[in-house]
Design a protein around this motif. Structure first.
Motif, PDB file in Angstrom:
ATOM      1  N   GLU A   1      26.277  88.067  48.579  1.00  0.00           N
ATOM      2  CA  GLU A   1      25.844  88.842  49.751  1.00  0.00           C
ATOM      3  C   GLU A   1      25.545  90.254  49.274  1.00  0.00           C
ATOM      4  OE1 GLU A   1      24.979  88.603  53.029  1.00  0.00           O
ATOM      5  OE2 GLU A   1      24.835  90.777  52.932  1.00  0.00           O
ATOM      6  N   PHE A   2      24.573  90.858  49.938  1.00  0.00           N
ATOM      7  CA  PHE A   2      24.037  92.150  49.560  1.00  0.00           C
ATOM      8  C   PHE A   2      24.842  93.312  50.173  1.00  0.00           C
ATOM      9  CE2 PHE A   2      20.453  95.182  50.524  1.00  0.00           C
ATOM     10  CZ  PHE A   2      20.161  95.502  49.212  1.00  0.00           C
ATOM     11  N   LEU A   3      25.208  93.190  51.448  1.00  0.00           N
ATOM     12  CA  LEU A   3      25.802  94.324  52.164  1.00  0.00           C
ATOM     13  C   LEU A   3      27.315  94.418  51.935  1.00  0.00           C
ATOM     14  CD1 LEU A   3      23.862  94.141  55.558  1.00  0.00           C
ATOM     15  CD2 LEU A   3      23.459  95.682  53.629  1.00  0.00           C
TER      16      LEU A   3
ATOM     17  N   SER B   1      25.216  82.411  62.109  1.00  0.00           N
ATOM     18  CA  SER B   1      24.807  81.027  62.388  1.00  0.00           C
ATOM     19  C   SER B   1      25.917  80.284  63.118  1.00  0.00           C
ATOM     20  CB  SER B   1      24.494  80.288  61.079  1.00  0.00           C
ATOM     21  OG  SER B   1      23.345  80.824  60.498  1.00  0.00           O
TER      22      SER B   1
ATOM     23  N   ALA C   1      18.311  90.569  59.692  1.00  0.00           N
ATOM     24  CA  ALA C   1      17.301  89.672  60.266  1.00  0.00           C
ATOM     25  C   ALA C   1      17.834  88.598  61.197  1.00  0.00           C
ATOM     26  CB  ALA C   1      16.490  89.027  59.126  1.00  0.00           C
TER      27      ALA C   1
ATOM     28  N   PRO D   1      29.630  82.165  58.083  1.00  0.00           N
ATOM     29  CA  PRO D   1      29.753  80.912  58.832  1.00  0.00           C
ATOM     30  C   PRO D   1      29.503  79.669  57.967  1.00  0.00           C
ATOM     31  CG  PRO D   1      27.725  82.056  59.455  1.00  0.00           C
ATOM     32  CD  PRO D   1      28.523  83.000  58.593  1.00  0.00           C
TER      33      PRO D   1
ATOM     34  N   ALA E   1      20.257  89.177  45.646  1.00  0.00           N
ATOM     35  CA  ALA E   1      20.013  87.799  45.199  1.00  0.00           C
ATOM     36  C   ALA E   1      18.908  87.735  44.148  1.00  0.00           C
ATOM     37  CB  ALA E   1      19.658  86.920  46.399  1.00  0.00           C
TER      38      ALA E   1
ATOM     39  N   LEU F   1      19.131  83.741  53.078  1.00  0.00           N
ATOM     40  CA  LEU F   1      18.332  84.962  52.887  1.00  0.00           C
ATOM     41  C   LEU F   1      17.148  84.975  53.848  1.00  0.00           C
ATOM     42  CD1 LEU F   1      18.050  84.878  48.991  1.00  0.00           C
ATOM     43  CD2 LEU F   1      19.508  86.431  50.330  1.00  0.00           C
TER      44      LEU F   1
HETATM   45  C1  SAM Z   1      19.845  85.853  58.406  1.00  0.00           C
HETATM   46  S1  SAM Z   1      21.337  86.584  57.759  1.00  0.00           S
HETATM   47  C2  SAM Z   1      22.265  85.084  57.443  1.00  0.00           C
HETATM   48  C3  SAM Z   1      23.739  85.343  57.343  1.00  0.00           C
HETATM   49  C4  SAM Z   1      24.614  84.097  57.285  1.00  0.00           C
HETATM   50  N1  SAM Z   1      24.295  83.264  56.150  1.00  0.00           N
HETATM   51  C5  SAM Z   1      24.517  83.285  58.546  1.00  0.00           C
HETATM   52  O1  SAM Z   1      24.066  82.139  58.460  1.00  0.00           O
HETATM   53  O2  SAM Z   1      24.899  83.777  59.607  1.00  0.00           O
HETATM   54  C6  SAM Z   1      20.743  87.093  56.175  1.00  0.00           C
HETATM   55  C7  SAM Z   1      21.810  87.615  55.215  1.00  0.00           C
HETATM   56  O3  SAM Z   1      21.202  87.827  53.934  1.00  0.00           O
HETATM   57  C8  SAM Z   1      21.658  89.068  53.393  1.00  0.00           C
HETATM   58  N2  SAM Z   1      20.628  89.533  52.468  1.00  0.00           N
HETATM   59  C9  SAM Z   1      19.403  90.055  52.773  1.00  0.00           C
HETATM   60  N3  SAM Z   1      18.732  90.369  51.653  1.00  0.00           N
HETATM   61  C10 SAM Z   1      19.543  90.041  50.606  1.00  0.00           C
HETATM   62  C11 SAM Z   1      19.405  90.110  49.196  1.00  0.00           C
HETATM   63  N4  SAM Z   1      18.296  90.597  48.624  1.00  0.00           N
HETATM   64  N5  SAM Z   1      20.421  89.664  48.429  1.00  0.00           N
HETATM   65  C12 SAM Z   1      21.564  89.169  48.988  1.00  0.00           C
HETATM   66  N6  SAM Z   1      21.746  89.086  50.337  1.00  0.00           N
HETATM   67  C13 SAM Z   1      20.754  89.511  51.130  1.00  0.00           C
HETATM   68  C14 SAM Z   1      21.814  89.954  54.604  1.00  0.00           C
HETATM   69  O4  SAM Z   1      22.651  91.066  54.344  1.00  0.00           O
HETATM   70  C15 SAM Z   1      22.382  88.963  55.630  1.00  0.00           C
HETATM   71  O5  SAM Z   1      23.777  88.923  55.552  1.00  0.00           O
END
Ligand code: SAM
Length: 192
Positions: A72-74, A24, A19, A53, A95, A117
């Motif tokens: 983190e999920f991935l 960031s 998403a 970040p 999460a 998230l």
């Molecule tokens: C918008 S990105 C933000 C990444 C990072 N925190 C940043 O600020 O650049 C959302 C992150 O949440 C993780 N994510 C999405 N759904 C998740 C879940 N159910 N549980 C854990 N992590 C999840 C995604 O894989 C992704 O790395």
């Protein structure tokens, strides 16, 4: 592989989870931590850390002895996080399992939950589930902070869960974003 490439590659395969088009910015990551009273902080949980970040700023700012739990999920992002932050507890998984993740580590209270998230892409039930678990483990005076790249749009949404919600705009990010700081949880029974 650079963080931007890693994000873009995972965005293609997991658009709904990632998403975002870029990690960031430093400005947005720092804004997530602004005002944390480190003298009183024993434990911080970060959810959805991506390529790290915010984790990088956390590692810089947290005094020794502060417990940092980074989720983190991935798997590919987790691998990158483990390489970059070998001393940090990286917890791979959904999460939605927050309460279990903390219980498995003997953690009953945390001072801050920092969420990257994409909660607005979650189903309402999953969003309730994650936020309520986070709110329940917050120590008195603790805060839930949520990253956004859609400034102001979701203030009403977070007011569903917390009585006290403030928003700080951060222009220096791609796209511009900000941080919701949420205090004083509204239990599900008290919600309208
Ligand atoms: C918008 S990105 C933000 C990444 C990072 N925190 C940043 O600020 O650049 C959302 C992150 O949440 C993780 N994510 C999405 N759904 C998740 C879940 N159910 N549980 C854990 N992590 C999840 C995604 O894989 C992704 O790395």
């Amino acid at each position: 592989m650079g963080d931007l490439r890693l994000v873009l590659r995972n965005l293609i395969s997991n658009a709904k989870a990632v998403a975002t088009v870029a990690p960031s910015s430093r400005a947005l990551s720092r804004a997530m931590l602004r005002g944390i009273d480190w003298a009183k902080t024993k434990c911080v949980v970060e959810l959805g850390a991506g390529t790290g970040p915010i984790t990088a700023q956390l590692v810089k700012a947290a005094p020794p002895g502060t417990r940092l739990i980074v989720n983190e999920f991935l798997p590919e992002f987790c691998q990158a996080l483990r390489v970059k932050f070998p001393s940090v507890e990286i917890v791979e998984g959904d999460a939605c399992r927050l309460a279990e993740m903390l219980a498995e580590r003997g953690i009953t209270q945390v001072d801050y939950v920092l969420s990257g998230l994409p909660l607005t892409h979650f189903s309402p039930a999953d969003r309730d589930f994650v936020i309520d678990q986070a709110a329940k483990v917050l120590a008195p005076g603790g805060e839930f902070r949520q990253l956004t790249t859609a400034p102001w749009l979701y203030k009403k949404l977070y007011r569903r869960y917390f009585r006290d919600v403030s928003f700080k705009l951060v222009l220096w990010n791609l796209p511009s974003g900000g941080v919701y700081t949420c205090r004083d949880w509204v239990s599900p029974e008290a919600r309208s």
